[in-house]
Design a protein around this motif. Structure first.
Motif, PDB file in Angstrom:
ATOM      1  N   SER A 113       6.548   0.786   4.967  1.00 39.03           N
ATOM      2  CA  SER A 113       5.426   0.307   5.614  1.00 39.03           C
ATOM      3  C   SER A 113       5.590   0.910   6.434  1.00 39.03           C
ATOM      4  CB  SER A 113       5.844  -0.628   5.870  1.00 39.03           C
ATOM      5  OG  SER A 113       4.853  -1.189   7.311  1.00 39.03           O
ATOM      6  N   PHE A 114       4.433   2.172   7.156  1.00 36.96           N
ATOM      7  CA  PHE A 114       4.047   3.190   7.824  1.00 36.96           C
ATOM      8  C   PHE A 114       2.958   3.088   8.935  1.00 36.96           C
ATOM      9  CE2 PHE A 114       5.941   6.771   9.794  1.00 36.96           C
ATOM     10  CZ  PHE A 114       4.637   8.083  10.336  1.00 36.96           C
ATOM     11  N   ALA A 115       2.673   2.989   9.599  1.00 36.77           N
ATOM     12  CA  ALA A 115       1.098   2.711  10.678  1.00 36.77           C
ATOM     13  C   ALA A 115       1.008   1.854   9.896  1.00 36.77           C
ATOM     14  CB  ALA A 115       0.745   4.427   9.997  1.00 36.77           C
ATOM     15  N   ASP A 116       1.531   0.527   9.919  1.00 36.82           N
ATOM     16  CA  ASP A 116       0.612  -0.948   9.825  1.00 36.82           C
ATOM     17  C   ASP A 116       0.484   0.000   7.778  1.00 36.82           C
ATOM     18  OD1 ASP A 116       1.202  -1.559  11.816  1.00 36.82           O
ATOM     19  OD2 ASP A 116       0.384  -0.883  12.792  1.00 36.82           O
ATOM     20  N   THR A 117       0.794   0.154   7.145  1.00 37.81           N
ATOM     21  CA  THR A 117      -0.394   0.568   6.102  1.00 37.81           C
ATOM     22  C   THR A 117       1.307   0.238   5.143  1.00 37.81           C
ATOM     23  OG1 THR A 117      -1.070   2.200   7.002  1.00 37.81           O
ATOM     24  CG2 THR A 117      -0.770   2.486   4.421  1.00 37.81           C
ATOM     25  N   THR A 167       2.522  11.509   2.047  1.00 33.06           N
ATOM     26  CA  THR A 167       2.636  10.725   4.275  1.00 33.06           C
ATOM     27  C   THR A 167       1.337   9.971   4.240  1.00 33.06           C
ATOM     28  OG1 THR A 167       1.407  13.362   4.255  1.00 33.06           O
ATOM     29  CG2 THR A 167       3.453  12.853   4.825  1.00 33.06           C
ATOM     30  N   THR A 168       2.197   9.573   5.511  1.00 29.74           N
ATOM     31  CA  THR A 168       0.574   8.658   5.613  1.00 29.74           C
ATOM     32  C   THR A 168       0.147   9.034   7.442  1.00 29.74           C
ATOM     33  OG1 THR A 168       1.289   6.887   4.755  1.00 29.74           O
ATOM     34  CG2 THR A 168       0.255   5.967   6.782  1.00 29.74           C
ATOM     35  N   SER A 169      -1.422   9.091   8.166  1.00 27.54           N
ATOM     36  CA  SER A 169      -1.797   9.542   8.743  1.00 27.54           C
ATOM     37  C   SER A 169      -2.325   9.075   9.643  1.00 27.54           C
ATOM     38  CB  SER A 169      -1.910  10.886   9.776  1.00 27.54           C
ATOM     39  OG  SER A 169      -2.945  10.955   8.112  1.00 27.54           O
ATOM     40  N   TRP A 170      -2.390   8.900  10.945  1.00 26.06           N
ATOM     41  CA  TRP A 170      -3.726   8.376  11.612  1.00 26.06           C
ATOM     42  C   TRP A 170      -4.258   9.026  13.289  1.00 26.06           C
ATOM     43  CZ3 TRP A 170       1.220   6.743  11.588  1.00 26.06           C
ATOM     44  CH2 TRP A 170       1.341   6.422  12.552  1.00 26.06           C
ATOM     45  N   GLY A 171      -4.695   9.063  13.098  1.00 31.88           N
ATOM     46  CA  GLY A 171      -5.230  10.150  14.392  1.00 31.88           C
ATOM     47  C   GLY A 171      -4.165  11.493  14.622  1.00 31.88           C
ATOM     48  N   ASN A 227      -3.809  -2.039  10.102  1.00 30.12           N
ATOM     49  CA  ASN A 227      -3.745  -1.356  11.446  1.00 30.12           C
ATOM     50  C   ASN A 227      -5.495  -1.764  11.804  1.00 30.12           C
ATOM     51  OD1 ASN A 227      -4.270   0.165  13.703  1.00 30.12           O
ATOM     52  ND2 ASN A 227      -2.420   1.810  12.973  1.00 30.12           N
ATOM     53  N   SER A 228      -5.913  -1.382  12.610  1.00 25.08           N
ATOM     54  CA  SER A 228      -7.652  -1.877  13.186  1.00 25.08           C
ATOM     55  C   SER A 228      -8.282  -0.283  13.375  1.00 25.08           C
ATOM     56  CB  SER A 228      -7.890  -2.061  14.647  1.00 25.08           C
ATOM     57  OG  SER A 228      -7.044  -1.657  15.806  1.00 25.08           O
ATOM     58  N   SER A 229      -6.991   0.872  12.692  1.00 22.04           N
ATOM     59  CA  SER A 229      -7.145   2.361  12.879  1.00 22.04           C
ATOM     60  C   SER A 229      -7.865   2.621  11.363  1.00 22.04           C
ATOM     61  CB  SER A 229      -7.022   3.136  13.899  1.00 22.04           C
ATOM     62  OG  SER A 229      -7.155   2.543  15.233  1.00 22.04           O
ATOM     63  N   ASP A 230      -8.610   3.209  11.399  1.00 19.34           N
ATOM     64  CA  ASP A 230      -8.844   4.379   9.595  1.00 19.34           C
ATOM     65  C   ASP A 230      -7.036   4.833   9.677  1.00 19.34           C
ATOM     66  OD1 ASP A 230     -10.916   3.468   9.665  1.00 19.34           O
ATOM     67  OD2 ASP A 230     -12.384   5.236   8.900  1.00 19.34           O
ATOM     68  N   THR A 245      -8.848   8.267   2.502  1.00 21.77           N
ATOM     69  CA  THR A 245      -9.058   7.956   4.278  1.00 21.77           C
ATOM     70  C   THR A 245      -9.140   5.991   3.628  1.00 21.77           C
ATOM     71  OG1 THR A 245      -9.901   9.544   5.419  1.00 21.77           O
ATOM     72  CG2 THR A 245     -10.330   7.003   6.323  1.00 21.77           C
ATOM     73  N   ILE A 246      -8.520   4.784   4.216  1.00 20.64           N
ATOM     74  CA  ILE A 246      -8.517   3.644   4.096  1.00 20.64           C
ATOM     75  C   ILE A 246      -9.027   3.035   5.235  1.00 20.64           C
ATOM     76  CG2 ILE A 246      -7.943   0.937   3.619  1.00 20.64           C
ATOM     77  CD1 ILE A 246      -5.576   3.108   2.052  1.00 20.64           C
ATOM     78  N   PRO A 247     -10.454   2.499   6.060  1.00 19.30           N
ATOM     79  CA  PRO A 247     -11.205   1.930   6.913  1.00 19.30           C
ATOM     80  C   PRO A 247      -9.924   0.883   7.122  1.00 19.30           C
ATOM     81  CG  PRO A 247     -12.355   2.034   5.210  1.00 19.30           C
ATOM     82  CD  PRO A 247     -10.853   2.214   4.642  1.00 19.30           C
ATOM     83  N   GLY A 248     -10.123   0.302   8.144  1.00 20.72           N
ATOM     84  CA  GLY A 248      -9.237  -0.119   9.178  1.00 20.72           C
ATOM     85  C   GLY A 248      -8.503  -2.011   8.783  1.00 20.72           C
ATOM     86  N   GLU A 249      -7.724  -2.308   8.362  1.00 20.64           N
ATOM     87  CA  GLU A 249      -7.658  -3.695   7.672  1.00 20.64           C
ATOM     88  C   GLU A 249      -8.570  -4.167   6.425  1.00 20.64           C
ATOM     89  OE1 GLU A 249      -9.340  -6.348  10.940  1.00 20.64           O
ATOM     90  OE2 GLU A 249      -7.914  -5.408  11.973  1.00 20.64           O
ATOM     91  N   MET A 250      -8.165  -2.453   5.892  1.00 16.96           N
ATOM     92  CA  MET A 250      -9.010  -3.238   4.553  1.00 16.96           C
ATOM     93  C   MET A 250      -7.410  -2.761   3.064  1.00 16.96           C
ATOM     94  SD  MET A 250     -12.495  -3.432   4.062  1.00 16.96           S
ATOM     95  CE  MET A 250     -12.984  -3.023   2.440  1.00 16.96           C
ATOM     96  N   GLN A 251      -7.528  -3.281   2.191  1.00 13.55           N
ATOM     97  CA  GLN A 251      -6.857  -2.412   0.878  1.00 13.55           C
ATOM     98  C   GLN A 251      -7.206  -2.214   0.083  1.00 13.55           C
ATOM     99  OE1 GLN A 251      -4.720  -6.314  -1.361  1.00 13.55           O
ATOM    100  NE2 GLN A 251      -5.737  -5.236  -2.946  1.00 13.55           N
ATOM    101  N   LEU A 252      -6.847  -1.334  -0.808  1.00 14.32           N
ATOM    102  CA  LEU A 252      -7.302  -0.105  -2.176  1.00 14.32           C
ATOM    103  C   LEU A 252      -6.189  -0.072  -2.660  1.00 14.32           C
ATOM    104  CD1 LEU A 252      -9.251   2.084  -2.467  1.00 14.32           C
ATOM    105  CD2 LEU A 252      -7.547   3.722  -2.070  1.00 14.32           C
ATOM    106  N   SER A 253      -7.070  -0.683  -4.080  1.00 12.42           N
ATOM    107  CA  SER A 253      -6.014  -0.410  -5.352  1.00 12.42           C
ATOM    108  C   SER A 253      -5.775   1.268  -6.529  1.00 12.42           C
ATOM    109  CB  SER A 253      -6.838  -1.168  -6.920  1.00 12.42           C
ATOM    110  OG  SER A 253      -6.045  -1.717  -7.634  1.00 12.42           O
TER     111      SER A 253
END
Length: 180
Positions: free
Chosen positions: A19-23, A151-155, A47-50, A120-128
Motif C-alpha cells: 500500500s502506498f499513499a492509501d492506494t 510509482t504512485t504520486s499525489w500532490g 485517500n480523499s485526494s486524487d 489518475t484515480i479519484p479519491g475513495e474510488m476503485q479501478l479495475s
C-alpha cells in the motif's frame, strides 16, 4: 539466471510494499482465453485526494518492460500487453492459427490503455485494470511469480512500489481459470 538476478535487483531497487499513499493494489484472478491469459487487478484509492497510480519510471520501463513480470515454475518469462482499464471490449492479440484453422479466443480488455504516465484515480474510488499474458501453454495451470511495479504520486509526493505475488504465498490468485 541473469533474469532472476535482474528481477531481484529490480525488486530491491523499487522496494516492496502493498500500500502506498492509501492506494492498495490487489491481484484478483487470472483467466485463460485460448493461449492468452488475462490478469485482473484492482487499484483502490482510500485517500480523499486524487492519486496518480501505476506510473512507470523510464529506466525501469526500459529495463524490465511494461510494468509487469510474469514467470512460470521453469523460469520462462511471458510477453504481455499494455495495461488497460475502463469499459470492456474483446480483442484477439496474437491471431495465431492452430491446426484445424481456429484462432485464439478473444480476450476482454479495457477500452483505455494505461500509459507510462499512469492513470489518475479519484479519491475513495476503485479501478479495475487488466493485462494480457500472451502465448501461455494450454497445459500451464498457474503462474509461479508475478511482479507489478511502478510509482504512485499525489500532490508533490511520489514513491515507487513493487508488488510480488509468488506461488508459496499467493497460490490461489496465481491459478489460471479457463474461460474459453
Amino acid at each position: 539466471m541473469k533474469k532472476k538476478i535482474l528481477l531481484l535487483l529490480l525488486t530491491l531497487l523499487v522496494g516492496i510494499c502493498q500500500s502506498f499513499a492509501d492506494t492498495n493494489y490487489e491481484l484478483v484472478k487470472c483467466e485463460r482465453y485460448g493461449t492468452d491469459v488475462v490478469i485482473i487487478y484492482n487499484i483502490v484509492n482510500t485517500n480523499s485526494s486524487d492519486v496518480t497510480a501505476f506510473k512507470r519510471p523510464n529506466i525501469l520501463y526500459s529495463i524490465a518492460g511494461k510494468g509487469i513480470v510474469v514467470l512460470d515454475a521453469d523460469g520462462n518469462q511471458y510477453k504481455t500487453s499494455d495495461f488497460t482499464c475502463g469499459q470492456l471490449r474483446e480483442t484477439d492479440f496474437d491471431g495465431d492459427i492452430f491446426v484445424g484453422g481456429s484462432k485464439n479466443a478473444s480476450v476482454p480488455v479495457g477500452n483505455n490503455e494505461i500509459s507510462t504516465d499512469g492513470i489518475t484515480i479519484p479519491g475513495e474510488m476503485q479501478l479495475s485494470m487488466r493485462v494480457v499474458v500472451r502465448n501461455v501453454p494450454r497445459d500451464l495451470d498457474r503462474f509461479s511469480f508475478i511482479e507489478l511495479y511502478g510509482t504512485t504520486s499525489w500532490g508533490t509526493q511520489e514513491g515507487g512500489f513493487s508488488l510480488v505475488y509468488n506461488q508459496e504465498e499467493d497460490g490461489d490468485k496465481l491459478k489460471i481459470e479457463t474461460v474459453k
